[in-house]
Scaffold this active site. Structure first.
Site, PDB file in Angstrom:
ATOM      1  N   ILE A 189      -4.345   3.635   2.501  1.00 43.92           N
ATOM      2  CA  ILE A 189      -5.310   2.553   2.245  1.00 43.92           C
ATOM      3  C   ILE A 189      -6.191   3.030   1.097  1.00 43.92           C
ATOM      4  O   ILE A 189      -6.682   4.160   1.116  1.00 43.92           O
ATOM      5  CB  ILE A 189      -6.109   2.262   3.519  1.00 43.92           C
ATOM      6  CG1 ILE A 189      -5.182   1.592   4.545  1.00 43.92           C
ATOM      7  CG2 ILE A 189      -7.329   1.392   3.230  1.00 43.92           C
ATOM      8  CD1 ILE A 189      -5.745   1.563   5.947  1.00 43.92           C
TER       9      ILE A 189
ATOM     10  N   HIS B  62      -2.378   2.334  -2.905  1.00 47.43           N
ATOM     11  CA  HIS B  62      -2.006   0.911  -2.908  1.00 47.43           C
ATOM     12  C   HIS B  62      -3.238   0.020  -2.688  1.00 47.43           C
ATOM     13  O   HIS B  62      -3.401  -0.566  -1.627  1.00 47.43           O
ATOM     14  CB  HIS B  62      -0.942   0.677  -1.827  1.00 47.43           C
ATOM     15  CG  HIS B  62      -0.447  -0.722  -1.703  1.00 47.43           C
ATOM     16  ND1 HIS B  62      -0.424  -1.620  -2.751  1.00 47.43           N
ATOM     17  CD2 HIS B  62       0.057  -1.397  -0.627  1.00 47.43           C
ATOM     18  CE1 HIS B  62       0.063  -2.783  -2.330  1.00 47.43           C
ATOM     19  NE2 HIS B  62       0.357  -2.669  -1.051  1.00 47.43           N
TER      20      HIS B  62
ATOM     21  N   CYS C 168       0.552  -8.572  -1.297  1.00 45.85           N
ATOM     22  CA  CYS C 168       0.621  -7.293  -2.016  1.00 45.85           C
ATOM     23  C   CYS C 168       1.245  -7.443  -3.385  1.00 45.85           C
ATOM     24  O   CYS C 168       1.264  -6.486  -4.173  1.00 45.85           O
ATOM     25  CB  CYS C 168       1.384  -6.272  -1.178  1.00 45.85           C
ATOM     26  SG  CYS C 168       0.655  -6.082   0.459  1.00 45.85           S
TER      27      CYS C 168
ATOM     28  N   LYS D 263       3.139   4.979  -2.391  1.00 51.76           N
ATOM     29  CA  LYS D 263       3.178   6.015  -1.357  1.00 51.76           C
ATOM     30  C   LYS D 263       2.149   7.119  -1.576  1.00 51.76           C
ATOM     31  O   LYS D 263       1.494   7.555  -0.631  1.00 51.76           O
ATOM     32  CB  LYS D 263       4.598   6.600  -1.320  1.00 51.76           C
ATOM     33  CG  LYS D 263       4.786   7.761  -0.387  1.00 51.76           C
ATOM     34  CD  LYS D 263       4.659   7.328   1.053  1.00 51.76           C
ATOM     35  CE  LYS D 263       4.429   8.505   1.980  1.00 51.76           C
ATOM     36  NZ  LYS D 263       3.017   8.915   2.012  1.00 51.76           N
TER      37      LYS D 263
END
Lengths: 390, 390
Positions: A211, A335, A85, A331
């Site tokens: 997602i 992401h 990530c 959040k």
């Protein structure tokens, strides 16, 4: 240390893009960045590109040359970076280093991820490739579970509760509400978070980032090139730090600290010659609410345990002393893994140069910091971004 | 351009390692490199690490921190690089650039791949993730097929035949026969190649490299560090070039030339201030026999079409004018994808410093070149390696 200038930034909307391939998403982001930069693509020397799970999501590795396709730089080189990530943040760090080396002057840095086409279960399984396959995944750990363990450790060590974590989610949804690029633009309240279904105790549905599909890009240049071309850079990267920790949680001494991010922050601050007190705003890796608290403490912006009370007291909201994740963060902005670290640079640049819809919250800001983490912070990058001429 | 010194190199045997994980393979390679270098792991600043298909082979992405585990460098950073079969070469290039940037002085560079556990069919499908998923793989192209197309184009354009290609395979098997690290140490003859089953016309079984497990590593240092520590470097990297081309063959103008490798070679030679005529030996990316010919022409070591006659005439054998792939090459030494580009550096270093079992073939050599290619050479890296003090 050679300063690296941000000539332009761009990103797609973050969210669900079921009908667009990765190459299409990235093409939009890079076009926006090039346009803002006023740099001609014939001048591009290099692409550093972050992507995490393309081998699964699109059966496509070796994406760097694909993402460079159509750019006119005659000797353009292209390199993919993957640190889970933190892939995007490391792409930025490698791009900065490339310019510092003197090898190149004009670098396109970007990242992209397509995820929503996989579905939630397959995405969770694929994301788990960022954890230790033998000692963590083999024992049943996925990332919600791993961050649940980190949250447990933090709440047990410090005077903190799930309600403190909930304030992180509420704040980031509020920030995203006015960011048209964000995936979730609905405000929520503390009760929504606390009453949501549990995902991995103590974390619930609203403690987790979504997602996301999306891409982000920036054009970085050397000061010499910027001067020769009479560019008007949007910002300067004055510090670029990296840190590494054990991949598996079982091999860490302390689950309430993120050593990799502490090391990255130390490096970045030293290069930029600043202290944590000089930071006006931060974009940090809040893949789960607990992650934002860990990030702020690793960055030295709060003492261990105090990021929880800062969230509770509203110190990190848009009108607080230290606005954090004004973009909405992972959040609520979303992401798309490989794009996230680059997106933080995009958002910070716009917040500093005043072109961000939420820039009014930080009119006097001159110094921002971006914190991107891989896995349970086994890798981390930290960048210091400063207003040009500040 | 800052020179970068090779303090030490190491590699596992290449072949089948069904009972060893990737982390175990890499641990062996890095230990050998550190031992030869006499550098303490407490001094390591960074790891750059190449891996291609770990997400499939071991369900393990985010391998960089895993491969850094147990090293004592207190602020060690770790970054994974992926450019398909050139992942290792790009890890070397990024490591060189990191030292040139002044950010770091001591870098471990390495690569690893586990492949044989997947089996041949799954490996071929996974390797195809290095091609264009939409325009190539979607049309049924795998790498044997793609290189078959390149061979067709080359043989049609030039005065060359499959028998010329066969000489490449025969030579590289002969070289591997005396390299204990090599996967295939059996000599073959031209008839073996020509009579082998066809894989993708005109290429047969012996035109292709094997599927391989293995790891390779090197310790690279700045001249300042080497002097301060009184090291005895094994060699110097004086040129590090990269190039990119369209990912899909359909988007190329000329299938008989590899533009990415030409660009990488130009860069590397210019940095090293050498001409192709200065090159004494070469390790090139012979994933298929045709690839060696394309590589030698991209490196400017032969004019277009003449690498075929050079193979036919034995000019590139161990006792020829320009020994190529004295290690055995990908063809016979083996091709653990992410390790290959680093392995070329390992082999060249040993050939130059006299510690390689085949070093007797090149007693006067001072300058070697390593050529690593991703996919059908959509990415390429070229490194110039020189004897220290030569």
């Amino acid at each position: 240390m050679t300063e690296v200038l941000v000539a332009g930034v761009g990103a797609t909307d973050f969210g669900e893009h079921p009908d667009r391939t990765g190459r299409e998403l990235f093409a939009e982001a890079r076009s926006l960045a090039l346009e803002r930069s006023t740099v001609s693509d014939t001048d591009l020397d290099a692409l550093y590109y972050g992507n995490f799970l393309g081998a699964t999501a699109e059966e496509q590795n070796h994406q760097a040359p694909l993402m460079a396709a159509g750019l006119a730089g005659p000797d353009l080189e292209a390199t993919r970076v993957e640190n889970a990530c933190a892939s995007g943040g490391y792409a930025v760090a490698d791009a900065v280093r490339a310019i510092r080396s003197g090898d190149v002057d004009v670098v396109l840095v970007g990242g992209m991820e397509r995820m929503t086409n996989l579905g939630t279960a397959a995405t969770t399984a694929t994301l788990a490739h960022a954890a230790d396959a033998v000692h963590e995944v083999g024992a049943g750990v996925t990332f919600p579970g791993a961050y649940g363990l980190l949250a447990d450790a933090y709440l047990e060590r410090h005077d903190a509760s799930h309600e403190d974590l909930a304030h992180v989610a509420v704040k980031n949804h509020a920030n995203a509400a006015t960011n048209p690029k964000a995936q979730y633009r609905e405000e929520i309240d503390v009760a929504d978070v606390l009453e949501a279904p549990t995902v991995a105790d103590p974390l619930g549905l609203y403690d987790a980032c979504p997602i996301t599909d999306g891409a982000a890009a920036a054009v970085l240049v050397s000061p010499e090139y910027a001067a020769a071309q009479d560019l008007e850079p949007a910002a300067a990267i004055t510090g670029s730090g990296r840190g590494t920790d054990a991949l598996a949680l079982q091999d860490r001494d302390d689950l309430t600290r993120t050593k990799a991010a502490e090391a990255a922050a130390d490096d970045a601050y030293e290069q930029a010659d600043i202290e944590p007190a000089d930071v006006d705003l931060a974009e940090v890796h809040d893949c789960f609410t607990i992650a934002e608290l860990l990030a702020l403490e690793a960055l030295g912006l709060y003492e261990p345990g105090e990021a929880a009370s800062a969230a509770r007291n509203g110190e990190t909201t848009a009108d607080g002393d230290l606005p954090v994740n004004l973009s909405g963060g992972l959040k609520a902005k979303g992401h798309p893994v490989g794009a996230t670290g680059v997106s933080q640079l995009v958002e910070l640049t716009k917040l500093l140069d005043g072109s961000h819809p939420n820039a009014d919250a930080v009119p006097a800001a001159t110094t921002g910091v971006a914190h991107n983490a891989g896995g349970t912070v086994a890798t981390a990058s930290v960048h210091v971004l400063e207003e040009v001429g500040a």
